[in-house]
Design an enzyme around this catalytic site. Structure first.
Site, PDB file in Angstrom:
ATOM      1  N   HIS A  74     -22.052   3.199  51.238  1.00  0.00           N
ATOM      2  CA  HIS A  74     -22.042   4.610  50.837  1.00  0.00           C
ATOM      3  C   HIS A  74     -20.669   4.994  50.281  1.00  0.00           C
ATOM      4  O   HIS A  74     -19.692   4.285  50.484  1.00  0.00           O
ATOM      5  CB  HIS A  74     -22.360   5.516  52.030  1.00  0.00           C
ATOM      6  CG  HIS A  74     -23.816   5.573  52.374  1.00  0.00           C
ATOM      7  ND1 HIS A  74     -24.422   4.640  53.174  1.00  0.00           N
ATOM      8  CD2 HIS A  74     -24.790   6.447  52.002  1.00  0.00           C
ATOM      9  CE1 HIS A  74     -25.709   4.929  53.293  1.00  0.00           C
ATOM     10  NE2 HIS A  74     -25.962   6.031  52.594  1.00  0.00           N
ATOM     11  N   LYS A  87     -18.290   9.549  53.249  1.00  0.00           N
ATOM     12  CA  LYS A  87     -19.275   9.584  54.336  1.00  0.00           C
ATOM     13  C   LYS A  87     -18.555   9.459  55.683  1.00  0.00           C
ATOM     14  O   LYS A  87     -17.669   8.622  55.846  1.00  0.00           O
ATOM     15  CB  LYS A  87     -20.306   8.463  54.163  1.00  0.00           C
ATOM     16  CG  LYS A  87     -21.412   8.516  55.209  1.00  0.00           C
ATOM     17  CD  LYS A  87     -22.631   7.744  54.793  1.00  0.00           C
ATOM     18  CE  LYS A  87     -23.715   7.772  55.852  1.00  0.00           C
ATOM     19  NZ  LYS A  87     -24.258   9.113  56.091  1.00  0.00           N
TER      20      LYS A  87
HETATM   21  P1  NAD Z   1     -20.991  17.735  52.910  1.00  0.00           P
HETATM   22  O1  NAD Z   1     -19.811  17.585  53.810  1.00  0.00           O
HETATM   23  O2  NAD Z   1     -20.771  17.727  51.432  1.00  0.00           O
HETATM   24  O3  NAD Z   1     -21.782  19.091  53.252  1.00  0.00           O
HETATM   25  C1  NAD Z   1     -21.969  19.616  54.562  1.00  0.00           C
HETATM   26  C2  NAD Z   1     -21.943  21.136  54.433  1.00  0.00           C
HETATM   27  O4  NAD Z   1     -22.299  21.692  55.716  1.00  0.00           O
HETATM   28  C3  NAD Z   1     -20.534  21.678  54.082  1.00  0.00           C
HETATM   29  O5  NAD Z   1     -20.624  22.593  52.991  1.00  0.00           O
HETATM   30  C4  NAD Z   1     -20.113  22.395  55.359  1.00  0.00           C
HETATM   31  O6  NAD Z   1     -19.253  23.496  55.135  1.00  0.00           O
HETATM   32  C5  NAD Z   1     -21.486  22.841  55.887  1.00  0.00           C
HETATM   33  N1  NAD Z   1     -21.447  23.268  57.292  1.00  0.00           N
HETATM   34  C6  NAD Z   1     -20.734  22.735  58.317  1.00  0.00           C
HETATM   35  N2  NAD Z   1     -20.926  23.471  59.425  1.00  0.00           N
HETATM   36  C7  NAD Z   1     -21.773  24.474  59.103  1.00  0.00           C
HETATM   37  C8  NAD Z   1     -22.337  25.569  59.836  1.00  0.00           C
HETATM   38  N3  NAD Z   1     -22.064  25.756  61.130  1.00  0.00           N
HETATM   39  N4  NAD Z   1     -23.180  26.407  59.190  1.00  0.00           N
HETATM   40  C9  NAD Z   1     -23.476  26.229  57.876  1.00  0.00           C
HETATM   41  N5  NAD Z   1     -22.937  25.216  57.130  1.00  0.00           N
HETATM   42  C10 NAD Z   1     -22.113  24.351  57.742  1.00  0.00           C
HETATM   43  O7  NAD Z   1     -22.005  16.575  53.329  1.00  0.00           O
HETATM   44  P2  NAD Z   1     -23.270  15.987  52.522  1.00  0.00           P
HETATM   45  O8  NAD Z   1     -22.874  14.781  51.760  1.00  0.00           O
HETATM   46  O9  NAD Z   1     -23.961  17.117  51.814  1.00  0.00           O
HETATM   47  O10 NAD Z   1     -24.156  15.475  53.742  1.00  0.00           O
HETATM   48  C11 NAD Z   1     -24.593  16.362  54.754  1.00  0.00           C
HETATM   49  C12 NAD Z   1     -25.423  15.574  55.762  1.00  0.00           C
HETATM   50  O11 NAD Z   1     -26.644  15.136  55.151  1.00  0.00           O
HETATM   51  C13 NAD Z   1     -24.736  14.294  56.282  1.00  0.00           C
HETATM   52  O12 NAD Z   1     -25.077  14.139  57.653  1.00  0.00           O
HETATM   53  C14 NAD Z   1     -25.369  13.203  55.445  1.00  0.00           C
HETATM   54  O13 NAD Z   1     -25.340  11.937  56.058  1.00  0.00           O
HETATM   55  C15 NAD Z   1     -26.783  13.729  55.343  1.00  0.00           C
HETATM   56  N6  NAD Z   1     -27.595  13.174  54.255  1.00  0.00           N
HETATM   57  C16 NAD Z   1     -28.907  12.975  54.537  1.00  0.00           C
HETATM   58  C17 NAD Z   1     -29.770  12.534  53.558  1.00  0.00           C
HETATM   59  C18 NAD Z   1     -31.257  12.411  53.878  1.00  0.00           C
HETATM   60  O14 NAD Z   1     -32.046  12.038  52.997  1.00  0.00           O
HETATM   61  N7  NAD Z   1     -31.664  12.754  55.089  1.00  0.00           N
HETATM   62  C19 NAD Z   1     -29.286  12.277  52.262  1.00  0.00           C
HETATM   63  C20 NAD Z   1     -27.937  12.506  51.991  1.00  0.00           C
HETATM   64  C21 NAD Z   1     -27.094  12.978  52.999  1.00  0.00           C
END
Ligand code: NAD
Length: 266
Positions: free
Chosen positions: A154, A158
């Protein structure tokens, strides 16, 4: 159907806003990000590079749940646990893509799912869901003469490892073999580790650049090996899967659902 996005300023959150805005038959109920986020007060549409949505990024998560038929959450584990509790309180359907959840986090999400329908999936892509079904099938067919190793790569930002998808693929392999992943998982190797223990399921993790998500499950025996690989080249596949899950879960009875349920693969 009104869809709310929590974590709307994140990499996945922005993609989800774009996807919901472009999808037929659904509308954006709004978006919130963490308190203190630079995005607060900005128009949700212009934040993600599309036309103005007429809704600003908020920080009142409870109000967003009240205004939504379904909320989609790709944030961090601590936030997701709080969002699941809110879903339980309000009965609002929830789609969770957050990874890195601990066993305790999962228990809290399961408890909330007694009061609201929740889809929990470490990977929302159709391809990975199929890969997981294939891994289970191959693991069932091959005995432990075939060593199972799971390799993932990744992007450099990450924060959790191995990826939630790699662990879910490990679960699928363990299910196929009829073993408990926790007792056979080999999550890291360093130094003089000794020979590989028969029946273990190993994990290897690479981080770098902007790789969206690569996963390979290797079944290696003496003289031959089988490799099953999935490569995601953009995040849209996850956002599309999450919106599909949101359409599916709205109006369902309370309970915890998987992406396999959404796709009708079980
Ligand atoms: P990122 O860090 O870009 O985004 C996370 C967001 O959550 C940030 O904007 C942050 O400010 C916000 N956040 C944190 N605490 C919060 C709260 N209390 N209330 C509201 N918002 C809050 O991360 P990302 O790359 O977008 O990934 C997010 C998650 O999704 C990770 O765990 C990643 O592994 C996962 N993910 C899952 C899949 C899937 O298909 N399930 C795919 C990609 C990423």
């Amino acid at each position: 159907m009104r869809i709310g996005i929590v974590g709307c300023a994140g990499r996945m959150g922005r993609m989800l806003v774009q996807e919901v805005a472009a999808a037929e038959g659904v509308s954006l109920a709004g978006g919130v990000d963490r308190p203190g986020s630079d995005a607060a007060g900005r128009d949700l549409g212009t934040l993600v590079g599309i036309e103005a949505a007429g809704v600003t990024v908020g920080t009142d998560t409870r109000a967003l749940f009240a205004a939504s038929d379904v909320v989609i959450d790709f944030t961090i584990p601590a936030a997701t646990v709080a969002h699941a509790a809110l879903a339980g309180e309000t009965g609002t359907a929830l789609v969770v893509g957050t990874t890195g959840l601990s066993a305790a986090d999962r228990h809290q999400i399961e408890a909330a799912a007694a009061h609201a329908p929740i889809v929990l999936a470490a990977n929302m892509s159709l391809g990975v869901t199929l890969l997981s079904a294939l891994v289970e099938q191959v693991a069932r067919s091959l005995d432990d003469d075939f060593d199972i190793e799971i390799v993932e790569m990744h992007h450099r930002n990450k924060v959790d490892a191995p990826s939630g998808t790699a662990l879910a693929l490990g679960q699928a392999a363990a299910r196929g073999r009829g073993v408990d992943l926790d007792t056979v998982a080999q999550r890291a190797r360093d130094g003089i580790t000794g020979a590989r223990r028969r029946g273990d399921i190993g994990f290897a993790v690479l981080r770098g650049g902007d790789v969206v998500g690569d996963h390979t499950v290797v079944f290696a025996a003496l003289g031959e090996r089988v490799e099953l690989t999935h490569k995601a080249s953009n995040r849209q596949v996850f956002a599309r899967g999450a919106v599909r899950a949101a359409r599916w879960v709205a109006g369902r009875p309370a309970g915890l659902y998987s992406i396999r349920d959404v796709l009708g693969l079980d």
